[in-house]
Design an enzyme around this catalytic site. Structure first.
Site, PDB file in Angstrom:
ATOM      1  N   ASP A 153       0.832  -1.198   0.000  1.00  0.00           N
ATOM      2  CA  ASP A 153       0.000   0.000   0.000  1.00  0.00           C
ATOM      3  C   ASP A 153       0.870   1.252   0.000  1.00  0.00           C
ATOM      4  O   ASP A 153       2.031   1.219   0.419  1.00  0.00           O
ATOM      5  CB  ASP A 153      -0.906   0.008   1.238  1.00  0.00           C
ATOM      6  CG  ASP A 153      -1.887  -1.155   1.236  1.00  0.00           C
ATOM      7  OD1 ASP A 153      -2.206  -1.662   0.149  1.00  0.00           O
ATOM      8  OD2 ASP A 153      -2.315  -1.562   2.336  1.00  0.00           O
ATOM      9  N   LYS A 154       0.299   2.350  -0.429  1.00  0.00           N
ATOM     10  CA  LYS A 154       1.045   3.607  -0.557  1.00  0.00           C
ATOM     11  C   LYS A 154       1.834   3.948   0.705  1.00  0.00           C
ATOM     12  O   LYS A 154       3.012   4.327   0.636  1.00  0.00           O
ATOM     13  CB  LYS A 154       0.075   4.741  -0.894  1.00  0.00           C
ATOM     14  CG  LYS A 154       0.722   6.128  -0.946  1.00  0.00           C
ATOM     15  CD  LYS A 154      -0.320   7.211  -1.178  1.00  0.00           C
ATOM     16  CE  LYS A 154       0.317   8.594  -1.127  1.00  0.00           C
ATOM     17  NZ  LYS A 154      -0.684   9.676  -1.293  1.00  0.00           N
TER      18      LYS A 154
END
Length: 321
Positions: A149-150
């Site tokens: 995830d970011k």
């Protein structure tokens, strides 16, 4: 027998073997992948479906046809389509690299590949400025085998060749690759270890989120193993090992058992802890895999980022540890 025309990127393969119990009714894609080891089976299947394979001068788009003695097969590699992605000189923290793959320690805030709302400035853009990437992942995510995830930090493996891409994905599927995470959660579980076995799917009302969703309603099996590494007052430093790799898996699972990841803006009800965090306190700490060419075991350990260490230090001070 294999003939190649490097200028036109054409392979011509003739089956000169007599039919026997080992090759009778052998599928086209399987037979070609055995004859042309430079191309992965997935790549060959794509070329077949796109009409780039001829059997006895007739275009064939079915990977399932049987190869017979005397068949002459032409496989044409189309010219590579120039990617629309632009290389960007974004610094990379490299944990491991050779001609087949590269393992990066991804910082918080860096999106892995372009998607809606993130057309550039991604890890893929940075990698394109550094090295060639496998084409099998597609134009938007070349070389990408798995995601982070970011705002999740840590080790992520990227394939430089199609063979490496296929091999690494197979390891993830068969669970021979080991992905271990460290995370800080709210609360203290009553046991020292546990397993969360709950299917995950798209949230029924918020399409940006994932949720525990029954399999009969579209959820996919998801298994997360956890162990407490340290109890810190009303918080815990946790060790996670993934058996599957669903989107937001650890974040969804920990929230479901009422111990969400600290700093998670999506699954922790915006609880404040008084520490400045870029995102969730979740870090892909160790990645263990088999080298796709040599078979050597590779272990990449990503050091904890400064924000994570600062969080632990402050929590320990508050808990008088």
């Amino acid at each position: 027998m294999i003939e190649t025309d490097s200028a036109a990127q054409i392979y011509t393969v003739e089956n000169t073997e007599e039919l026997d119990s080992s090759n009778v009714n052998q599928r086209l894609d399987i037979w070609l992948s055995n004859q042309i080891p430079d191309l992965s089976r997935s790549r060959i299947q794509t070329l077949i479906s796109q009409g780039n394979v001829k059997v006895n001068d007739e275009t064939c788009t079915s990977k399932k046809i049987s190869v017979k003695t005397g068949d002459r097969i032409h496989l044409t590699l189309p010219e590579a389509q120039p990617t629309k992605l632009q290389p960007e000189a974004i610094p990379l923290d490299i944990l491991y690299e050779d001609d087949s793959l590269i393992i990066i320690n991804k910082p918080a805030g860096l999106v892995v590949h372009p998607a809606a709302g993130h057309a550039d400035g991604t890890l893929v853009n940075a990698l394109l400025a550094h090295c060639p990437l496998a084409e099998i992942g597609g134009v938007q995510r070349p070389g990408i085998v798995h995601r982070l995830d970011k705002d999740t930090t840590g080790a992520i493996a990227i394939a430089k060749t199609d063979i490496a891409h296929q091999h690494l994905q197979a390891q993830l599927k068969t669970k021979t690759a080991r992905r271990e995470y460290l995370g800080v959660v709210y609360g203290t579980p009553s046991t020292e270890t546990g397993t969360i076995d709950l299917p995950i799917g798209r949230h029924p009302t918020d399409r940006k989120k994932m949720a525990v969703v029954p399999v009969e309603k579209g959820g996919r099996p998801a298994v997360t193993h956890w162990t407490i590494k340290e109890r810190i007052g009303n918080y815990c430093l946790m060790h996670y090992q993934l058996e599957t790799g669903r989107t937001h898996q650890i974040r969804v699972h920990t929230a479901e058992i009422k111990h969400p990841i600290v700093g998670d803006p999506m699954y922790s009800s915006n609880r404040s802890i008084g520490v400045n965090l870029t995102g969730q306190a979740l870090h892909a700490w160790r990645l263990t895999l088999q080298h796709p060419v040599t078979g050597e075991l590779i272990e990449a350990i990503a050091p904890l980022p400064d924000q994570f260490n600062t969080l632990l230090k402050i929590l320990r001070l508050r808990a008088n540890i």
